[in-house]
Write a protein that holds these residues in place. Sequence first.
Motif, PDB file in Angstrom:
ATOM      1  N   LEU A 191     -10.095  68.366  25.442  1.00 13.79           N
ATOM      2  CA  LEU A 191      -8.660  68.153  25.255  1.00 13.79           C
ATOM      3  C   LEU A 191      -8.211  66.860  25.943  1.00 13.79           C
ATOM      4  CD1 LEU A 191      -5.864  69.057  24.325  1.00 13.79           C
ATOM      5  CD2 LEU A 191      -5.694  70.425  26.424  1.00 13.79           C
ATOM      6  N   GLY A 192      -8.745  66.607  27.136  1.00 16.90           N
ATOM      7  CA  GLY A 192      -8.393  65.377  27.836  1.00 16.90           C
ATOM      8  C   GLY A 192      -8.787  64.136  27.060  1.00 16.90           C
ATOM      9  N   LEU A 193      -9.973  64.169  26.469  1.00 11.45           N
ATOM     10  CA  LEU A 193     -10.436  63.049  25.650  1.00 11.45           C
ATOM     11  C   LEU A 193      -9.569  62.907  24.397  1.00 11.45           C
ATOM     12  CD1 LEU A 193     -12.504  60.822  25.099  1.00 11.45           C
ATOM     13  CD2 LEU A 193     -13.978  62.557  24.044  1.00 11.45           C
ATOM     14  N   ALA A 194      -9.251  64.040  23.765  1.00 12.66           N
ATOM     15  CA  ALA A 194      -8.442  64.000  22.536  1.00 12.66           C
ATOM     16  C   ALA A 194      -7.045  63.460  22.818  1.00 12.66           C
ATOM     17  CB  ALA A 194      -8.364  65.397  21.928  1.00 12.66           C
ATOM     18  N   ASN A 195      -6.461  63.845  23.961  1.00 14.72           N
ATOM     19  CA  ASN A 195      -5.134  63.347  24.305  1.00 14.72           C
ATOM     20  C   ASN A 195      -5.153  61.853  24.608  1.00 14.72           C
ATOM     21  OD1 ASN A 195      -3.644  65.683  23.927  1.00 14.72           O
ATOM     22  ND2 ASN A 195      -3.907  66.384  26.031  1.00 14.72           N
ATOM     23  N   ALA A 196      -6.226  61.379  25.213  1.00 17.07           N
ATOM     24  CA  ALA A 196      -6.361  59.939  25.453  1.00 17.07           C
ATOM     25  C   ALA A 196      -6.465  59.185  24.127  1.00 17.07           C
ATOM     26  CB  ALA A 196      -7.585  59.657  26.327  1.00 17.07           C
TER      27      ALA A 196
ATOM     28  N   ILE B 140      -1.731  66.611  22.342  1.00 12.18           N
ATOM     29  CA  ILE B 140      -2.063  67.682  21.411  1.00 12.18           C
ATOM     30  C   ILE B 140      -1.540  69.013  21.927  1.00 12.18           C
ATOM     31  CG2 ILE B 140      -3.977  68.967  20.362  1.00 12.18           C
ATOM     32  CD1 ILE B 140      -5.527  66.268  20.459  1.00 12.18           C
ATOM     33  N   LYS B 141      -1.613  69.179  23.260  1.00  6.49           N
ATOM     34  CA  LYS B 141      -1.070  70.371  23.897  1.00  6.49           C
ATOM     35  C   LYS B 141      -0.114  69.916  24.987  1.00  6.49           C
ATOM     36  CE  LYS B 141      -4.083  74.446  23.687  1.00  6.49           C
ATOM     37  NZ  LYS B 141      -4.991  75.284  24.474  1.00  6.49           N
ATOM     38  N   GLN B 142       0.963  70.660  25.170  1.00 12.08           N
ATOM     39  CA  GLN B 142       1.956  70.273  26.150  1.00 12.08           C
ATOM     40  C   GLN B 142       1.834  71.028  27.472  1.00 12.08           C
ATOM     41  OE1 GLN B 142       3.948  67.701  25.623  1.00 12.08           O
ATOM     42  NE2 GLN B 142       2.940  67.456  23.659  1.00 12.08           N
ATOM     43  N   GLU B 143       0.877  71.925  27.582  1.00  8.82           N
ATOM     44  CA  GLU B 143       0.733  72.680  28.814  1.00  8.82           C
ATOM     45  C   GLU B 143       0.381  71.740  29.970  1.00  8.82           C
ATOM     46  OE1 GLU B 143      -3.956  74.035  28.539  1.00  8.82           O
ATOM     47  OE2 GLU B 143      -2.408  75.318  27.699  1.00  8.82           O
ATOM     48  N   GLN B 144       0.901  72.050  31.146  1.00 11.92           N
ATOM     49  CA  GLN B 144       0.650  71.209  32.310  1.00 11.92           C
ATOM     50  C   GLN B 144      -0.748  71.482  32.864  1.00 11.92           C
ATOM     51  OE1 GLN B 144       3.683  71.736  35.229  1.00 11.92           O
ATOM     52  NE2 GLN B 144       5.269  70.756  33.997  1.00 11.92           N
TER      53      GLN B 144
END
Length: 209
Positions: free
Chosen positions: A31-36, A203-207
């Motif tokens: 998820l971290g890679l996808a958000n970047a 992609i996700k807004q969760e903290q």
Amino acid sequence: MLTLYIARHGQTEWNIEKRMQGWENSNLTNLGLANAQALGKKLKDVDFQVVYVSTSERAVHSAQAILQDRVLPFIKDDRFREIGLGSWEGKTYAEVQQTDADMLKAYFDQPDQYIPNGGESFPAFESRVRQALKQILDNHREGNVLLVSHSVFILMLLNILKKRPIQELWNSAYVSDTALAVVNIAENGNIAILKEGDGEHRIKQEQSW
């Protein structure tokens, strides 16, 4: 006019586990890679002159994901690293709460009173962030500059730009993974913060930590 685009690295394994992560490193999650990558798409039309990056692998890999195939001067420097957390590195928030509750409270509530065990004090950290900012401003008076760093680094940088004391450090928008801040700095020194804590691309807004 210089425009700074300031991004936090993507979500990491330690973020999910709520482990304290300063100078130590853990890998980006999918998820971290996808958000970047999503942030890269958002910024695809911005003509960057250079990218400054923390030497931590999570920041380097995030910057590479943001840039995709773009070839730019890629400047890695320890001055852009996260605050050093000393003996807390790698421990969960709960573990630190059990063993060092008073100092953990000071870290978040009275950062000027926080005394690290092997890490950086907030005054020392502030001095380092000022040096990092000066490096950018000495080298660039106009154009677009991308900086990829860490949550507390970004909070301190914004706190400095807002000309606020260390006690006000935490009184800014939450810096989620790949959150973006945009700052205009005019040649006369006038500063305009256009965005902070912007995570609309995520992609996700969760903290996450």
